[in-house]
Design a protein around this motif. Structure first.
Motif, mmCIF file in Angstrom:
data_model
loop_
_atom_site.group_PDB
_atom_site.id
_atom_site.type_symbol
_atom_site.label_atom_id
_atom_site.label_comp_id
_atom_site.label_asym_id
_atom_site.label_seq_id
_atom_site.Cartn_x
_atom_site.Cartn_y
_atom_site.Cartn_z
ATOM 1 N N THR A 108 0.811 -1.221 0.000
ATOM 2 C CA THR A 108 0.000 0.000 0.000
ATOM 3 C C THR A 108 0.842 1.268 0.000
ATOM 4 N N ASP A 115 -2.151 3.600 -5.369
ATOM 5 C CA ASP A 115 -3.223 4.461 -5.853
ATOM 6 C C ASP A 115 -4.487 3.681 -6.208
ATOM 7 N N ASN A 297 -4.439 14.063 -3.336
ATOM 8 C CA ASN A 297 -4.253 12.739 -3.949
ATOM 9 C C ASN A 297 -5.028 12.679 -5.265
ATOM 10 N N THR A 334 -5.930 7.896 1.220
ATOM 11 C CA THR A 334 -4.579 7.961 1.774
ATOM 12 C C THR A 334 -4.647 8.255 3.268
#
Length: 452
Positions: A108, A115, A297, A334
């Motif tokens: 991860t 992603d 992100n 995230t």
């Protein structure tokens, strides 16, 4: 294990027993056979977890990725069994949990893979608050470790019983997990009398058409449907309605916020000399802008559309409801972004989202599980509205107080509250994941002692 994942069936309790049959089949097998015995399990599991891949990558690419991830799952089982036999007999039971958690965590945090490849085993428990409380200490890797430990312990107990023995280390492992779950149940506090009423919506806006006026009208109408319930904060979906300086849009949102006497979070486009940002903007009950946060992100598709990643700054905004932090969509995936907002003082996190992968019905629950995980990790209330997918309000203990149907127009209120607790995970971050990765790596590289 596939049925336990949020994507298809979402029967999270199966995760605690789903590996037992394959672990029994693997017991006592030579290392070179482990992968091929585990592979059918891995591919079926991957199909259940990643059924949404074809909607994103096409049928050929999606199917190939599902099979590839199936190999990864089988490799994790092989690595765990191989590590177990390298440990003293009393510690065999932790071999698989160590290897599994270490490799799942490292995967991860890898570039690119992190992603789009984020279906962690811990997400199966997004509807089980007692199990979720461990993440306040360890983050999600601690919950994955517990789930695999229970499976390994049950398999060891059954194998030992067949041989008319007692696997005491497995019994101790099960008892330890039972104590953690009991602790998790005990720490969950009842909701206080003073709550915050948060409105969330799903508008099913079509992002592929220039229909901003129609989308704005729909979001305003869905918000007005909440007026009788007196929302104090309303979050809109990730629609990139117009630029942050658009006077008509600012006037419409400001008037609505004043009319409802509520804060409103809208998603807008923020053009700057440094880049073009997808941005969550917070408006106050007086109609004025309180603050904004650019999406950090961003996806490859968004970059192709000209959006840049926002700077890693984490402003928060004190309000009478509690200190509010903002983000957009994938920012909830995230862990570090919500953690940084919580470190900065946020007690309520609001994120517009867009889960529209061609109206795919399987991705939204996977992404919703991220929302719950981030809330519990940092003891923050969390609110998400969606163009497609699921709108959610989650309290700081992971209890879902408002949840829309998947890909259905919705306008609903969830009551939550502000917690002032600071968790170990908020302060220390991914210490457990890195610790397990380091321990597993050292054990795998260590020379195996020769049998005497």
């Amino acid at each position: 294990m596939g049925l336990a994942q949020p994507a298809l069936v979402d029967m999270g309790w199966l995760a605690w027993i789903g590996l037992v049959p394959v672990l029994i089949a693997l017991a006592g097998q030579p290392v070179h056979r482990l992968l091929w015995i585990a592979l059918p399990c891995g591919i079926l599991w991957s199909l259940g977890a990643h059924a949404w891949y074809p909607a994103l990558f096409g049928w050929a690419g999606g199917t190939l990725l599902i099979v590839a991830v199936g190999f990864f799952y089988a490799t994790l089982l092989q690595a765990g069994m191989a590590l177990a036999v390298r440990l003293p007999p009393s510690f065999h039971i932790v071999g698989l949990p160590l290897a599994w958690t270490a490799l799942e965590f490292v995967r991860t945090v890898m570039p690119v893979a992190g992603d789009w490849w984020f279906e962690g085993l811990a997400k199966t428990q997004w509807r089980f608050p007692a199990a979720l409380q461990i993440v306040t200490l360890t983050g999600w890797p601690g919950l994955s470790f517990m789930i695999v430990l229970v499976n390994a312990a049950l398999a060891a107990i059954l194998v030992a019983a067949w041989r008319k023995r007692i696997a005491w280390s497995a019994v101790i492992g099960l008892g330890s997990v039972a104590l953690v779950l009991a602790w998790g149940w005990r720490v969950i506090m009842p909701s206080p009398a003073e709550t915050v009423r948060i409105g969330v919506i799903v508008d099913l806006a079509n992002q592929r058409e220039p229909a901003q006026p129609a989308v704005l009208e729909r979001d305003v109408a869905l918000t007005r449907m909440l007026a009788a319930q007196q929302p104090q904060l309303v979050v809109w979906p990730e629609n990139e309605l117009a630029t942050v300086d658009d006077p008509a849009l600012r006037l419409a949102i400001g008037q609505l916020a004043h009319e409802l006497n509520a804060y409103i979070v809208a998603d807008m486009v923020w053009p700057t000399p440094a880049g073009r940002y997808d941005t969550a903007v917070l408006f106050g009950p007086d109609g004025a802008e309180v603050g904004r946060q650019a999406k950090i992100n961003v996806t490859g598709e968004e970059q192709a559309q000209g959006f840049s990643a926002g700077q890693r700054r984490f402003p928060v905004y004190p309000t009478p409801l509690g200190t509010i932090g903002l983000g957009v969509c994938y920012d909830r995936h995230t862990p570090d972004i919500t953690r940084q907002l919580a470190r900065a003082g946020a007690r309520i996190v609001a994120m517009p989202a867009d889960d529209d992968f061609a109206a795919n019905p399987w991705f939204p629950r996977t992404h919703a599980a991220d929302t719950v995980m981030r809330a519990v990790e940092n003891r923050v209330a969390f609110a998400v509205s969606n163009t497609s997918g699921i709108a959610l309000v989650v309290d700081p203990y992971g209890r879902i107080t408002a949840e829309s149907g998947v890909n259905q127009i919705a306008s609903l209120i969830g009551e939550t509250f502000v917690s002032h607790e600071r968790t170990l995970y908020t302060l220390a971050g991914d210490w457990f994941g890195w610790l397990v990765a380091g321990v597993a790596g050292i054990l795998m590289l260590a020379r195996r002692p020769r049998a005497s």
